[in-house]
Design an enzyme around this catalytic site. Structure first.
Site, PDB file in Angstrom:
ATOM      1  N   CYS A 112       1.141  -1.269  -0.211  1.00  0.00           N
ATOM      2  CA  CYS A 112       0.136   0.121  -0.388  1.00  0.00           C
ATOM      3  C   CYS A 112       1.147   1.183  -0.356  1.00  0.00           C
ATOM      4  O   CYS A 112       0.397   2.470  -0.170  1.00  0.00           O
ATOM      5  CB  CYS A 112      -0.990   0.129   1.544  1.00  0.00           C
ATOM      6  SG  CYS A 112      -2.234  -1.544   1.006  1.00  0.00           S
ATOM      7  N   HIS A 252      -2.482   7.679   3.231  1.00  0.00           N
ATOM      8  CA  HIS A 252      -2.752   6.994   2.477  1.00  0.00           C
ATOM      9  C   HIS A 252      -4.199   5.933   3.511  1.00  0.00           C
ATOM     10  O   HIS A 252      -4.384   6.017   4.802  1.00  0.00           O
ATOM     11  CB  HIS A 252      -2.015   5.005   3.029  1.00  0.00           C
ATOM     12  CG  HIS A 252      -2.458   3.865   3.131  1.00  0.00           C
ATOM     13  ND1 HIS A 252      -3.259   2.926   1.075  1.00  0.00           N
ATOM     14  CD2 HIS A 252      -2.558   2.584   3.256  1.00  0.00           C
ATOM     15  CE1 HIS A 252      -3.896   2.292   1.430  1.00  0.00           C
ATOM     16  NE2 HIS A 252      -3.379   1.488   2.444  1.00  0.00           N
ATOM     17  N   ASN A 282      -9.543   0.409   1.209  1.00  0.00           N
ATOM     18  CA  ASN A 282      -8.495   0.743   0.549  1.00  0.00           C
ATOM     19  C   ASN A 282      -8.324   0.038  -0.171  1.00  0.00           C
ATOM     20  O   ASN A 282      -8.822  -1.306  -0.712  1.00  0.00           O
ATOM     21  CB  ASN A 282      -8.262  -0.491   2.190  1.00  0.00           C
ATOM     22  CG  ASN A 282      -6.337  -0.093   1.894  1.00  0.00           C
ATOM     23  OD1 ASN A 282      -6.191   0.038   1.014  1.00  0.00           O
ATOM     24  ND2 ASN A 282      -6.171  -0.566   2.598  1.00  0.00           N
TER      25      ASN A 282
END
Ligand SMILES: CC(C)(COP(=O)(O)OP(=O)(O)OC[C@H]1O[C@@H](n2cnc3c(N)ncnc32)[C@H](O)[C@@H]1OP(=O)(O)O)[C@@H](O)C(=O)NCCC(=O)NCCS
Length: 325
Positions: A112, A252, A282
């Site tokens: 990520c 993020h 996400n």
């Protein structure tokens, strides 16, 4: 020379999966998901839609936005954990899909945190004078790694792609400073097996060899809150700046409580943070570039602003940078 963003693009699949849809699939509720994560809905790729397809759409938008011709792109960096093929890579397929005949192509994976890491790598090629124009993409189909019967993780993820074109600019503009790191010792708290399955991997996946996401949510949570704040501060310090110099932070987007915890550690006003997790969930490598694209196109991030990007992810890894746009 630094790398400066001159074009952005994004793609989110058409299909939307809401918390209410999830209520019909697992023992969960809109109330639980909203309160614990801040997510209301996420986009899910079609069965025949993959990281490459999404990356090409986002990349075309970013190149058009940059004003460059596709032939001007000298390197394509794609961050993904969900390449549909081992080879050819997503970046090579994107090169073909765009007709970017002058571009080299590299896939990279720091999970990520990948898009921020890829921007930092792009900066190194530009600083070294090797390339002037680089396309950086984050594209992930997390839904294809999701165990839709496992309520703790299936509510968290979505699919999407974001892209940025960066070009060489003078010192004092573009990417001013960065910080990145890894802690392989803790890698076990978040995993997706590929060819190798330990007994533990199998046990965690209900006794089956499933290529699905598993994590220790609270360990990841603690790591994320600490590292996002700390890494951002280290980047700012390297740039000779403080948190007050940031016009906008784009973190993020894994869980709104992680974002809230990080900005509390940073002592940053919530109106200086861009979040879109409510509508995307996400989306791994795509979180930061999709949010960056939205922030620029909506006017939240304006020419001359100082922007912080920060990500964390599997590995464990983290990356942050400070840039002028
Ligand atoms: C996953 C996460 C949302 C869980 O939130 P949490 O507040 O830690 O919740 P817990 O895991 O303590 O679970 C609390 C309870 O809710 C339950 N629960 C878990 N998922 C649920 C769901 N989708 N719906 C309803 N209840 C759920 C648990 O079973 C537990 O029940 P119990 O108390 O009876 O055992 C949170 O830990 C998190 O976001 N972690 C980081 C994840 C992440 O960022 N991953 C990607 C990194 S790139």
């Amino acid at each position: 020379m630094n790398a400066k963003v001159i074009g952005v693009g994004k793609y989110l699949p058409e299909r939307i999966l809401t918390n209410f849809d999830l209520e019909k699939m697992v023992d969960t509720s809109d109330e639980w998901i909203t309160k614990r994560t801040g997510i209301k809905e996420r986009h899910i790729a079609r069965d025949d839609e993959f990281a490459t397809d999404m990356a090409i759409i986002a990349a075309k938008e970013a190149i058009a936005d940059s004003g460059l011709n596709v032939e001007d792109i000298e390197l394509i960096l794609v961050s993904t954990v969900s390449a549909e093929l081992v080879t050819p890579t997503v970046s090579c397929q994107v090169q073909k899909g765009l007709g970017a005949i002058n571009a080299a192509a590299i896939d990279m994976n720091t999970a990520c945190s990948g898009f921020v890491s890829a921007m930092i790598i792009a900066q190194q090629f530009i600083k070294a004078g090797a390339y002037r124009n680089i396309l950086v993409v984050g594209s992930d189909t997390m839904s294809k790694y999701t165990d839709w019967k496992e309520r703790t993780s299936c509510v968290l993820f979505g699919d999407g792609a974001g892209a940025a074109v960066v070009t060489a600019c003078e010192d004092g503009d573009g990417i001013l400073a960065f910080e990145m790191g890894a802690n392989g010792e803790k890698g076990d708290v978040l995993s997706i097996p590929s060819l190798k399955f330990s007994d533990e991997d199998i046990e965690r996946r209900g006794g089956e060899k499933k290529r699905t996401f598993w994590m220790d949510g609270s360990e990841v949570f603690k790591f994320a809150v600490r590292i996002m704040g700390d890494s951002m501060l280290r980047s700012l310090e390297k740039a000779g700046m403080t948190i007050d110099d940031l016009d906008l932070l784009i973190p993020h987007q894994a869980n709104i409580r992680i974002v809230d915890g990080s900005i509390k550690r940073l002592n940053l006003a919530p109106d200086k943070v861009y979040t879109n997790i409510e509508k995307t969930g996400n989306i791994s490598s795509a979180c930061v570039p999709v949010a960056l694209c939205e922030a620029i196109k909506s006017g939240r991030a304006k020419k001359g602003d100082t922007i912080g990007l920060v990500g964390f992810g599997g590995g464990l890894t983290w990356s942050s940078l400070v840039m002028k746009i």
